[in-house]
Design a protein around this motif. Structure first.
Motif, PDB file in Angstrom:
ATOM      1  N   SER A  34       0.831  -1.217   0.000  1.00 10.74           N
ATOM      2  CA  SER A  34       0.000   0.000   0.000  1.00 10.74           C
ATOM      3  C   SER A  34       0.856   1.253   0.000  1.00 10.74           C
ATOM      4  O   SER A  34       0.571   2.217  -0.720  1.00 10.74           O
ATOM      5  CB  SER A  34      -0.915   0.027   1.229  1.00 10.74           C
ATOM      6  N   LEU A  38       0.995   4.222  -2.734  1.00 12.92           N
ATOM      7  CA  LEU A  38       0.651   5.598  -2.370  1.00 12.92           C
ATOM      8  C   LEU A  38       1.662   6.618  -2.884  1.00 12.92           C
ATOM      9  O   LEU A  38       1.303   7.779  -3.109  1.00 12.92           O
ATOM     10  CB  LEU A  38       0.520   5.728  -0.852  1.00 12.92           C
ATOM     11  N   PRO A  41       1.383   8.661  -7.835  1.00 13.92           N
ATOM     12  CA  PRO A  41       0.090   9.358  -7.947  1.00 13.92           C
ATOM     13  C   PRO A  41      -0.937   8.607  -8.802  1.00 13.92           C
ATOM     14  O   PRO A  41      -2.131   8.693  -8.554  1.00 13.92           O
ATOM     15  CB  PRO A  41       0.442  10.692  -8.602  1.00 13.92           C
ATOM     16  N   SER A  43      -1.636   5.549  -8.877  1.00 14.54           N
ATOM     17  CA  SER A  43      -2.169   4.325  -8.268  1.00 14.54           C
ATOM     18  C   SER A  43      -2.795   4.570  -6.887  1.00 14.54           C
ATOM     19  O   SER A  43      -2.875   3.655  -6.089  1.00 14.54           O
ATOM     20  CB  SER A  43      -1.067   3.281  -8.173  1.00 14.54           C
ATOM     21  N   ILE A  44      -3.237   5.779  -6.636  1.00 14.57           N
ATOM     22  CA  ILE A  44      -3.834   6.095  -5.334  1.00 14.57           C
ATOM     23  C   ILE A  44      -5.122   5.296  -5.117  1.00 14.57           C
ATOM     24  O   ILE A  44      -5.380   4.820  -4.016  1.00 14.57           O
ATOM     25  CB  ILE A  44      -4.102   7.615  -5.222  1.00 14.57           C
ATOM     26  N   ALA A  47      -4.317   1.889  -3.975  1.00 12.11           N
ATOM     27  CA  ALA A  47      -3.819   1.915  -2.596  1.00 12.11           C
ATOM     28  C   ALA A  47      -4.968   2.025  -1.606  1.00 12.11           C
ATOM     29  O   ALA A  47      -4.964   1.369  -0.562  1.00 12.11           O
ATOM     30  CB  ALA A  47      -2.843   3.067  -2.410  1.00 12.11           C
ATOM     31  N   VAL A  48      -5.963   2.835  -1.927  1.00 12.98           N
ATOM     32  CA  VAL A  48      -7.113   3.004  -1.039  1.00 12.98           C
ATOM     33  C   VAL A  48      -7.903   1.694  -0.940  1.00 12.98           C
ATOM     34  O   VAL A  48      -8.270   1.261   0.154  1.00 12.98           O
ATOM     35  CB  VAL A  48      -8.009   4.167  -1.512  1.00 12.98           C
TER      36      VAL A  48
END
Length: 95
Positions: A34, A38, A41, A43-44, A47-48
């Motif tokens: 994760s 993070l 940018p 792949s945010i 990650a969430v």
């Protein structure tokens, strides 16, 4: 507690510890992934989703352990904390 009671209680307690350890190792491996997502940018969103899944997975595991009783819950949490310790030590050695 008698020796017979202790012998009867040991396998489930050991299983709870090992389950907590394995869940903890998976949790911290996903945490590492994760963090790597993070910092990029693009792949945010991934990650969430991974973070929410990781937290839900551990929450579900702890609910199952709680339904089994106080002892399995505490012992599995000790296994989880052992996984945390192992992960932190490995990260410190890696520099």
């Amino acid at each position: 507690m008698t020796v017979a009671q202790l012998a009867y209680a040991t396998p489930p307690v050991l299983a709870a510890f090992l389950a907590g350890l394995l869940v903890g190792l998976a949790y911290f491996a996903l945490l590492r992934r994760s963090v790597r997502l993070l910092v990029r940018p693009e792949s945010i969103g991934s990650a969430v989703v991974l973070t929410l899944g990781r937290i839900a997975g551990v929450g579900g595991f702890l609910v199952v352990m709680a339904r089994l009783g106080a002892l399995p819950l505490v012992v599995s949490f000790i296994g989880f904390l052992a996984a945390r310790t192992m992960t932190v030590q490995r990260a410190r050695r890696a520099g």
